[in-house]
Scaffold this motif. Structure first.
Motif, PDB file in Angstrom:
ATOM      1  N   ARG A 127      83.273 -12.443  47.150  1.00  0.00           N
ATOM      2  CA  ARG A 127      82.640 -13.174  46.055  1.00  0.00           C
ATOM      3  C   ARG A 127      82.743 -12.343  44.790  1.00  0.00           C
ATOM      4  O   ARG A 127      83.063 -11.154  44.836  1.00  0.00           O
ATOM      5  CB  ARG A 127      81.184 -13.497  46.366  1.00  0.00           C
TER       6      ARG A 127
ATOM      7  N   HIS B 288      80.870 -21.185  43.259  1.00  0.00           N
ATOM      8  CA  HIS B 288      81.665 -19.962  43.284  1.00  0.00           C
ATOM      9  C   HIS B 288      80.871 -18.766  43.807  1.00  0.00           C
ATOM     10  O   HIS B 288      81.455 -17.752  44.177  1.00  0.00           O
ATOM     11  CB  HIS B 288      82.202 -19.638  41.889  1.00  0.00           C
ATOM     12  N   GLY B 289      79.551 -18.877  43.787  1.00  0.00           N
ATOM     13  CA  GLY B 289      78.733 -17.774  44.278  1.00  0.00           C
ATOM     14  C   GLY B 289      78.790 -16.582  43.341  1.00  0.00           C
ATOM     15  O   GLY B 289      79.517 -16.564  42.352  1.00  0.00           O
TER      16      GLY B 289
END
Length: 269
Positions: free
Chosen positions: A207, A229-230
């Motif tokens: 991430r 997308h985190g």
């Protein structure tokens, strides 16, 4: 579109799952059937990544080049693989594992010479040991194009996408509209070094996290970011929100066809 850290992670996953094994290669969808036949029942010898390009090697039999584009996805699972469902462009499998590729922009079989030509078209990749930031700097230092545009150019920094562009410029306090020729060599070196650090973290964690310890949700007593997308970021997709550092409202604009985000307080012209 996946950024470079995702592609390097995929290269590692293919190597871990199939490296050194004789593999079955097929194209249930049919669009890569001819290429699949040429490497079916061959040893998967190595994998490689450069920017957003993934390469799966079969020794003298060639390399499969994959560019995921906007819609490509890879799913890994145990083997043997189940009956194919949907449009699977490429499936690699053994008795113990399988990987299915769907929806890529590119999936083709290359010779080693053709693979080298792809590398020659790309700029330095912050995640590669052979990367030379001077290659990118030579294009930046004389450019009349904004640094925000230049960072999306894969001949300048291969693998950098919209998130890393916005975040690294914020972290280095650089106005995204500054022309390349007005960026100093020291600033470019700091941008490059930051990309190396951030993207390596992305490979490790899967991430994109860019905030310093003092700006995490825990440190600031704020809710964690919720996004597909985190990751915890400073400006990406935070239009209208308060800057975590100075409190100014985050702005957005379209640059190179993608939404750019920046803080007018921290990234002064």
């Amino acid at each position: 579109m996946p950024e470079g850290h995702v592609i390097h992670r995929l290269a590692g996953r293919y190597a871990d799952a199939f490296g050194g094994d004789v593999v079955r290669v097929d194209s249930p969808q049919g669009r890569f059937a001819d290429g699949a036949k040429r490497v079916d029942d061959r040893v998967l010898t190595s994998t490689d990544a450069h920017g957003k390009q993934l390469f799966i090697g079969f020794g003298e039999n060639g390399w499969i080049r994959v560019h995921l584009g906007l819609y490509g996805k890879v799913a890994f699972g145990d083997g043997p693989p189940p009956a194919p469902v949907g449009a699977i462009r490429l499936r690699i499998s053994t008795e113990s594992a399988h990987a299915e590729l769907r929806g890529p922009t590119v999936c083709e079989l290359l010779t080693s010479t053709e693979k080298s030509a792809v590398h020659d078209r790309l700029g330095p990749d912050p995640l590669r040991e052979d990367a030379d930031p001077d290659d990118g700097w030579k294009r930046v230092r004389t450019s009349r194009v904004s640094i925000a545009s230049l960072l999306m150019n894969q001949r300048i920094a291969a693998g950098v996408g919209n998130i890393y562009r916005a975040e690294v410029l914020f972290r280095q306090g650089i106005d995204p509209y500054r022309l390349g020729r007005n960026v100093t060599r020291d600033e470019w070196d700091r941008v490059w070094g930051d990309l190396v650090t951030l993207m390596r973290d992305g490979v490790r964690t899967g991430r994109i996290d860019t905030v310093a310890p003092q700006h995490t949700p825990e440190a600031m007593n704020r809710p964690p970011r919720v996004d597909d997308h985190g990751g915890e970021v400073y400006v990406y997709r935070r239009f209208g929100a308060d800057c975590l550092v100075c409190g100014e409202s985050i702005r957005t604009d379209v640059v190179e066809g993608r939404n750019l985000f920046w803080c007018p307080g921290c990234q002064k012209g």
